[in-house]
Design a protein around this motif. Structure first.
Motif, PDB file in Angstrom:
ATOM      1  N   VAL A 280       0.838  -1.208   0.000  1.00 49.77           N
ATOM      2  CA  VAL A 280       0.000   0.000   0.000  1.00 49.77           C
ATOM      3  C   VAL A 280       0.867   1.250   0.000  1.00 49.77           C
ATOM      4  N   LEU A 281       1.949   1.219   0.784  1.00 52.42           N
ATOM      5  CA  LEU A 281       2.820   2.389   0.880  1.00 52.42           C
ATOM      6  C   LEU A 281       3.498   2.698  -0.452  1.00 52.42           C
ATOM      7  N   ILE A 282       4.070   1.675  -1.086  1.00 45.58           N
ATOM      8  CA  ILE A 282       4.795   1.904  -2.345  1.00 45.58           C
ATOM      9  C   ILE A 282       3.843   2.362  -3.445  1.00 45.58           C
ATOM     10  N   ILE A 283       2.694   1.673  -3.578  1.00 51.49           N
ATOM     11  CA  ILE A 283       1.741   2.067  -4.614  1.00 51.49           C
ATOM     12  C   ILE A 283       1.178   3.457  -4.326  1.00 51.49           C
ATOM     13  N   GLY A 284       0.871   3.734  -3.060  1.00 50.46           N
ATOM     14  CA  GLY A 284       0.325   5.033  -2.697  1.00 50.46           C
ATOM     15  C   GLY A 284       1.290   6.176  -2.978  1.00 50.46           C
ATOM     16  N   VAL A 285       2.577   5.946  -2.740  1.00 51.24           N
ATOM     17  CA  VAL A 285       3.580   6.992  -2.958  1.00 51.24           C
ATOM     18  C   VAL A 285       3.879   7.169  -4.446  1.00 51.24           C
ATOM     19  N   CYS A 286       3.861   6.085  -5.202  1.00 53.02           N
ATOM     20  CA  CYS A 286       4.324   6.121  -6.599  1.00 53.02           C
ATOM     21  C   CYS A 286       3.209   6.319  -7.622  1.00 53.02           C
ATOM     22  N   LEU A 287       1.950   6.125  -7.232  1.00 52.70           N
ATOM     23  CA  LEU A 287       0.873   6.169  -8.220  1.00 52.70           C
ATOM     24  C   LEU A 287       0.720   7.552  -8.834  1.00 52.70           C
ATOM     25  N   TYR A 288       0.643   8.588  -8.014  1.00 51.33           N
ATOM     26  CA  TYR A 288       0.496   9.942  -8.571  1.00 51.33           C
ATOM     27  C   TYR A 288       1.702  10.359  -9.407  1.00 51.33           C
ATOM     28  N   PRO A 289       2.946  10.148  -8.923  1.00 53.04           N
ATOM     29  CA  PRO A 289       4.086  10.475  -9.793  1.00 53.04           C
ATOM     30  C   PRO A 289       4.065   9.720 -11.114  1.00 53.04           C
ATOM     31  N   ALA A 290       3.569   8.469 -11.095  1.00 54.73           N
ATOM     32  CA  ALA A 290       3.501   7.700 -12.344  1.00 54.73           C
ATOM     33  C   ALA A 290       2.495   8.333 -13.303  1.00 54.73           C
ATOM     34  N   LEU A 291       1.303   8.691 -12.822  1.00 54.76           N
ATOM     35  CA  LEU A 291       0.286   9.299 -13.679  1.00 54.76           C
ATOM     36  C   LEU A 291       0.701  10.688 -14.147  1.00 54.76           C
ATOM     37  N   HIS A 292       1.216  11.480 -13.225  1.00 56.20           N
ATOM     38  CA  HIS A 292       1.639  12.842 -13.585  1.00 56.20           C
ATOM     39  C   HIS A 292       2.843  12.803 -14.527  1.00 56.20           C
ATOM     40  N   GLY A 293       3.797  11.931 -14.232  1.00 53.93           N
ATOM     41  CA  GLY A 293       4.975  11.818 -15.078  1.00 53.93           C
ATOM     42  C   GLY A 293       4.636  11.310 -16.469  1.00 53.93           C
ATOM     43  N   TYR A 294       3.666  10.389 -16.546  1.00 53.92           N
ATOM     44  CA  TYR A 294       3.251   9.880 -17.863  1.00 53.92           C
ATOM     45  C   TYR A 294       2.640  11.007 -18.692  1.00 53.92           C
ATOM     46  N   ARG A 295       1.779  11.800 -18.080  1.00 58.65           N
ATOM     47  CA  ARG A 295       1.160  12.916 -18.807  1.00 58.65           C
ATOM     48  C   ARG A 295       2.233  13.905 -19.265  1.00 58.65           C
ATOM     49  N   LYS A 296       3.180  14.190 -18.396  1.00 57.22           N
ATOM     50  CA  LYS A 296       4.244  15.134 -18.743  1.00 57.22           C
ATOM     51  C   LYS A 296       5.132  14.593 -19.854  1.00 57.22           C
ATOM     52  N   ALA A 297       5.452  13.278 -19.772  1.00 56.34           N
ATOM     53  CA  ALA A 297       6.302  12.664 -20.794  1.00 56.34           C
ATOM     54  C   ALA A 297       5.590  12.584 -22.135  1.00 56.34           C
ATOM     55  N   ALA A 298       4.278  12.321 -22.104  1.00 59.07           N
ATOM     56  CA  ALA A 298       3.530  12.166 -23.350  1.00 59.07           C
ATOM     57  C   ALA A 298       3.262  13.484 -24.047  1.00 59.07           C
ATOM     58  N   THR A 299       3.206  14.580 -23.296  1.00 62.71           N
ATOM     59  CA  THR A 299       2.906  15.880 -23.876  1.00 62.71           C
ATOM     60  C   THR A 299       4.156  16.728 -24.087  1.00 62.71           C
ATOM     61  N   ALA A 300       5.321  16.223 -23.714  1.00 63.59           N
ATOM     62  CA  ALA A 300       6.558  16.991 -23.867  1.00 63.59           C
ATOM     63  C   ALA A 300       6.894  17.147 -25.343  1.00 63.59           C
ATOM     64  N   ARG A 301       7.455  18.264 -25.683  1.00 61.90           N
ATOM     65  CA  ARG A 301       7.850  18.536 -27.075  1.00 61.90           C
ATOM     66  C   ARG A 301       9.370  18.599 -27.171  1.00 61.90           C
TER      67      ARG A 301
END
Length: 301
Positions: A280-301
């Motif tokens: 729970v701790l690892i998923i809870g800490v890493c889930l938002y960075p994973a979603l936010h980082g994916y959006r940032k990586a996918a929209t980066a130019r």
């Protein structure tokens, strides 16, 4: 012809003509009615997320299987590692613990294979980011979380397959599961808990790091440290006193001990609580960075 002689068409007649059967069909033949096209689910719905995650997960599995070198490494290397541990460390661990070493090495190799498989998936994600594939997926009318979910789903499938292979090989060298079907299901469940948590950590790092970042050395270092400092590699009492609390409570040790207890019998409550907390701790800490980082990586130019 006067305006009075001109035929008039009421609005209702116009609607019926527009929505009714084809009036140009020959007399005496059945009218042709076109079926309405099935509408795809909106990308923000749960149905779209589930359907598209399955489709993209199949893509991930296909990519992994077609890369023969990586596929053999993910499947064959764990089996060879298990046999090597049995030959090299089997007698030493068995004499120190009074129990067959396979009860520690089989769970250890299951977790190690989950970790290094996730590292390979993270590298693939980082490469796809560099080629622009993430950007192309992001502009498609699909659920934003479907791609990340599909990667976790493919990791779960890989963990299940490799765990089954390792248990099958383990039974030939002394890993006898005395708890029956429930114990086997428990081993798979605990392996998935650990594997999904570690995969979430790797995905968060992969989408947050630069494409040129030294992701492989960093993740390999973490995996190697965890691999050599746990109760599956050596009994906790064999480590220096100052290191024993760290070894005893790092994520791999309670997971290994739960698998050991499920296979050979013994209490699991305390270690299962630790496994749940770590997951729970690892998923809870890493889930938002994973979603936010994916959006940032996918929209980066």
């Amino acid at each position: 012809m006067t305006a009075a002689d001109t035929p008039t068409t009421s609005p209702a007649t116009s609607v019926l003509a527009a929505s009714g059967p084809d009036v140009s069909a020959p007399t005496g033949s059945a009218p042709t009615v076109s079926a309405p096209a099935a509408s795809a689910p909106r990308e923000s719905t749960v149905r779209a997320w589930a359907t598209q995650s399955v489709v993209l997960a199949w893509r991930q599995v296909s990519v992994m299987v077609r890369d023969k070198a990586t596929f053999l490494q993910l499947v064959l290397v764990p089996i060879l590692t298990l046999l090597m541990f049995k030959v090299v460390l089997g007698d030493a661990i068995g004499s120190a613990t009074g129990q067959d070493s396979t009860y520690g090495t089989v769970p250890l190799v299951i977790l190690v294979s989950a970790m290094f498989g996730s590292v390979a998936a993270g590298i693939r994600l980082n490469q796809e980011r560099g080629t622009g594939l993430l950007s192309r997926l992001y502009v498609l009318p699909i659920n934003r979380a479907a791609d990340l979910t599909s990667r976790l789903m493919s990791e779960m499938l890989r963990i299940v397959v490799v765990t089954a292979l390792l248990i099958a090989v383990g039974t030939t060298i002394g890993f006898d599961i005395t708890g029956g079907v429930i114990a086997v299901a428990g081993i798979f469940g605990v392996a998935l808990m650990y594997g999904v948590a570690y995969a979430t950590l790797v995905l968060a790092l992969a989408v947050s790091a630069r494409p040129s970042a030294p992701l492989v050395p960093l993740l390999s270092l973490v995996s190697s440290v965890l691999m050599f400092f746990n109760s599956g590699f050596s009994p906790v009492d064999a480590y220096p006193g100052w290191l024993q609390p760290i070894v005893e409570n790092q994520p791999m040790t309670p997971t290994i001990e739960v698998m050991r207890s499920l296979a050979a019998g013994g209490p699991i409550a305390e270690n299962m609580i630790k496994v749940t907390i770590w997951t729970v701790l690892i998923i809870g800490v890493c889930l938002y960075p994973a979603l936010h980082g994916y959006r940032k990586a996918a929209t980066a130019r």
